[in-house]
Design a protein around this motif. Structure first.
Motif, PDB file in Angstrom:
ATOM      1  N   THR A 168     -25.049 -17.272  -3.594  1.00 24.33           N
ATOM      2  CA  THR A 168     -25.993 -18.331  -3.935  1.00 24.33           C
ATOM      3  C   THR A 168     -25.332 -19.691  -3.730  1.00 24.33           C
ATOM      4  OG1 THR A 168     -26.886 -16.859  -5.641  1.00 24.33           O
ATOM      5  CG2 THR A 168     -27.549 -19.178  -5.740  1.00 24.33           C
ATOM      6  N   SER A 169     -26.112 -20.651  -3.245  1.00 22.97           N
ATOM      7  CA  SER A 169     -25.589 -22.010  -3.084  1.00 22.97           C
ATOM      8  C   SER A 169     -25.129 -22.555  -4.425  1.00 22.97           C
ATOM      9  CB  SER A 169     -26.662 -22.928  -2.494  1.00 22.97           C
ATOM     10  OG  SER A 169     -27.079 -22.470  -1.227  1.00 22.97           O
ATOM     11  N   LEU A 170     -24.051 -23.348  -4.395  1.00 18.19           N
ATOM     12  CA  LEU A 170     -23.485 -23.864  -5.638  1.00 18.19           C
ATOM     13  C   LEU A 170     -24.501 -24.648  -6.457  1.00 18.19           C
ATOM     14  CD1 LEU A 170     -19.912 -25.037  -4.546  1.00 18.19           C
ATOM     15  CD2 LEU A 170     -20.513 -23.155  -6.085  1.00 18.19           C
ATOM     16  N   ASP A 171     -25.354 -25.407  -5.767  1.00 14.45           N
ATOM     17  CA  ASP A 171     -26.290 -26.240  -6.507  1.00 14.45           C
ATOM     18  C   ASP A 171     -27.448 -25.442  -7.116  1.00 14.45           C
ATOM     19  OD1 ASP A 171     -27.371 -25.552  -4.102  1.00 14.45           O
ATOM     20  OD2 ASP A 171     -28.264 -27.516  -3.686  1.00 14.45           O
ATOM     21  N   ARG A 172     -27.507 -24.132  -6.823  1.00 13.67           N
ATOM     22  CA  ARG A 172     -28.600 -23.324  -7.346  1.00 13.67           C
ATOM     23  C   ARG A 172     -28.129 -22.235  -8.309  1.00 13.67           C
ATOM     24  NH1 ARG A 172     -33.007 -21.705  -2.964  1.00 13.67           N
ATOM     25  NH2 ARG A 172     -34.119 -21.432  -4.978  1.00 13.67           N
TER      26      ARG A 172
ATOM     27  N   ALA B 261     -15.724 -21.434  -2.878  1.00 11.52           N
ATOM     28  CA  ALA B 261     -17.034 -21.196  -2.252  1.00 11.52           C
ATOM     29  C   ALA B 261     -16.951 -21.181  -0.737  1.00 11.52           C
ATOM     30  CB  ALA B 261     -18.041 -22.254  -2.706  1.00 11.52           C
TER      31      ALA B 261
ATOM     32  N   THR C   9     -16.653 -22.461   3.307  1.00 11.00           N
ATOM     33  CA  THR C   9     -17.434 -23.372   4.151  1.00 11.00           C
ATOM     34  C   THR C   9     -18.936 -23.243   3.903  1.00 11.00           C
ATOM     35  OG1 THR C   9     -17.431 -21.722   5.909  1.00 11.00           O
ATOM     36  CG2 THR C   9     -15.676 -23.372   5.947  1.00 11.00           C
ATOM     37  N   SER C  10     -19.381 -22.073   3.469  1.00 12.85           N
ATOM     38  CA  SER C  10     -20.820 -21.881   3.230  1.00 12.85           C
ATOM     39  C   SER C  10     -21.257 -22.449   1.893  1.00 12.85           C
ATOM     40  CB  SER C  10     -21.169 -20.395   3.280  1.00 12.85           C
ATOM     41  OG  SER C  10     -20.538 -19.698   2.214  1.00 12.85           O
ATOM     42  N   GLN C  11     -20.245 -22.785   1.055  1.00 10.29           N
ATOM     43  CA  GLN C  11     -20.523 -23.309  -0.287  1.00 10.29           C
ATOM     44  C   GLN C  11     -21.452 -22.385  -1.072  1.00 10.29           C
ATOM     45  OE1 GLN C  11     -19.152 -26.493  -1.869  1.00 10.29           O
ATOM     46  NE2 GLN C  11     -17.794 -25.364  -0.484  1.00 10.29           N
ATOM     47  N   ARG C  12     -21.125 -21.075  -0.999  1.00 10.43           N
ATOM     48  CA  ARG C  12     -21.891 -20.064  -1.730  1.00 10.43           C
ATOM     49  C   ARG C  12     -20.931 -19.201  -2.532  1.00 10.43           C
ATOM     50  NH1 ARG C  12     -27.148 -18.843   0.229  1.00 10.43           N
ATOM     51  NH2 ARG C  12     -27.734 -20.106   2.018  1.00 10.43           N
TER      52      ARG C  12
END
Length: 404
Positions: free
Chosen positions: A72-76, A100, A102-105
């Protein structure tokens, strides 16, 4: 035998109005005389009763939110469990952003709608089964395409097919036949109605097995109803008594209804006679017991007060067509044999009702004082119409015999 079963089951519908049982049953049987008006069946009832339930469920199919772990994306990210945290600490980096990548997940707990619930699995299985049964029923009644029942079943089948496809697209699996119902299936009205309808369709095979094993009993019930309807159509006949009829949701030993004896009593106002229709009497009397007939008419003349007359009604059922001429002759010989035993009642005449297996037939055998009529009839179409006409003619001839 499917048609015989349909005629008997139409009594269950007629009993919804206890004051007009026989007129309602007569109307149903008159419709059965027309092959373009198909027989009542379980799928027809469900097309009338369950379709509104399915349409009500369509926009509000039950769903649940189930937790799953996925990148999941960090902001979500809203929630993490222990497994997600273990995943995170195994990733290289010093901060969460570095871990996280490069995909920041990162692995996190998310809630997704899921429709694959026990109640929806039942809904899916029912929709597929109802479509199959509806298609089979329509194939059995190709001449009924212009009837209202055919249109109802056709529409119901199409809706069930589309409904099953929608549930499949939602990844809803199918329920097994022996599933234990959960709270929703037991308490939510629409789901409960679908669950009960599904069970009834699953039990159709059991009903057919019982019908095969006990078809002679079902034929006897059909014959009793035919005789009662014939008597009810006499111009001066008035139904003065009727035993309580208890309809069963399932047949027991081939019997769909239970009644006291006699099932119906008619008063012929002008002639002054009482006619009782007795089915499987507990105390049949000596003469009737010797005839081995399960049904009889008991005719009493209230004006003369003489001994009551009985008419034996045999209801033989066979898988092949019987020799009706031989049957009436043998039955007449039996009546002649038992005449010396007649003391408290008179039994001189009889009636044989048997399946015609496609071709209507009637026959008569007479003796010096005895007479036996035989009628081979069907439970639908032209064979039913001719058979009921013959029973009416017999009833008139027998009841008005020796009337001055």
């Amino acid at each position: 035998m499917n048609e015989v079963l349909a005629r008997v089951q139409e009594l269950g519908e007629a009993l919804e109005d206890p004051l007009h049982v026989w007129p309602r049953l007569r109307d149903a049987w008159q419709r059965a005389e027309d092959e373009a008006d198909p027989r009542m069946a379980e799928i027809v009832r469900q097309a009338q009763e369950i379709l509104p339930r399915l349409k009500a469920l369509e926009p509000r199919i039950r769903r649940v939110l189930r937790r799953t772990r996925e990148l999941t994306s960090l902001d979500r990210v809203q929630e993490m469990d222990r497994a997600s945290m273990r995943w995170l600490v195994r990733q290289p980096g010093r901060t969460i952003a570095e871990r996280a990548g490069t995909s920041q997940r990162i692995m996190a707990t998310v809630r997704r709608e899921n429709f694959d619930t026990p109640e929806n699995r039942v809904l899916h299985s029912y929709s597929k089964l109802a479509f199959q049964v509806a298609r089979e029923w329509m194939n059995e009644h190709p001449r009924a395409k212009s009837s209202r029942r055919y249109a109802q079943v056709e529409h119901f089948g199409r809706f069930c097919k589309a409904f099953a496809q929608m549930l499949a697209d939602l990844d809803v699996s199918s329920a097994e036949a022996g599933i234990v119902p959960n709270y929703v299936l037991m308490q939510e009205p629409s789901y409960n109605a679908v669950y009960e309808a599904w069970r009834r369709l699953l039990e159709e095979d059991k009903v057919l097995d019982d019908l095969w094993a006990w078809q002679a009993e079902t034929w006897t019930d059909f014959s009793v109803l035919a005789v009662v309807l014939a008597l009810s159509e006499l111009e001066e006949a008035e139904l003065v008594a009727q035993s309580p009829i208890v309809w069963r949701s399932e047949a027991t030993l081939g019997r769909w209804f239970e009644q006291d004896r006699p099932i119906a009593v008619f008063w012929l106002k002008n002639t002054g006679r009482i006619v009782e229709v007795q089915s499987r009497p507990e105390a049949p009397g000596r003469l009737l017991a010797l005839t081995r007939a399960h049904v009889s008419l008991r005719i009493s003349d209230i004006r003369t007060g003489g001994m009551p007359r009985r008419v034996a009604v045999w209801t033989p059922h066979s898988l092949t067509r019987i020799d009706l001429t031989d049957a009436v002759q043998r039955a007449n010989e039996r009546l002649v044999e038992i005449q010396p035993l007649s003391q408290t009642e008179v039994l001189l005449n009889g009636l044989i009702l048997t399946p015609s297996h496609g071709e209507f037939e009637s026959s008569v055998a007479t003796g010096a004082r005895t007479r036996v009529d035989g009628i081979a009839l069907e439970a639908s179409g032209d064979g039913l119409r001719k058979g009921l006409d013959a029973i009416r003619a017999f009833a008139r001839g027998e009841i008005y015999a020796k009337t001055t």
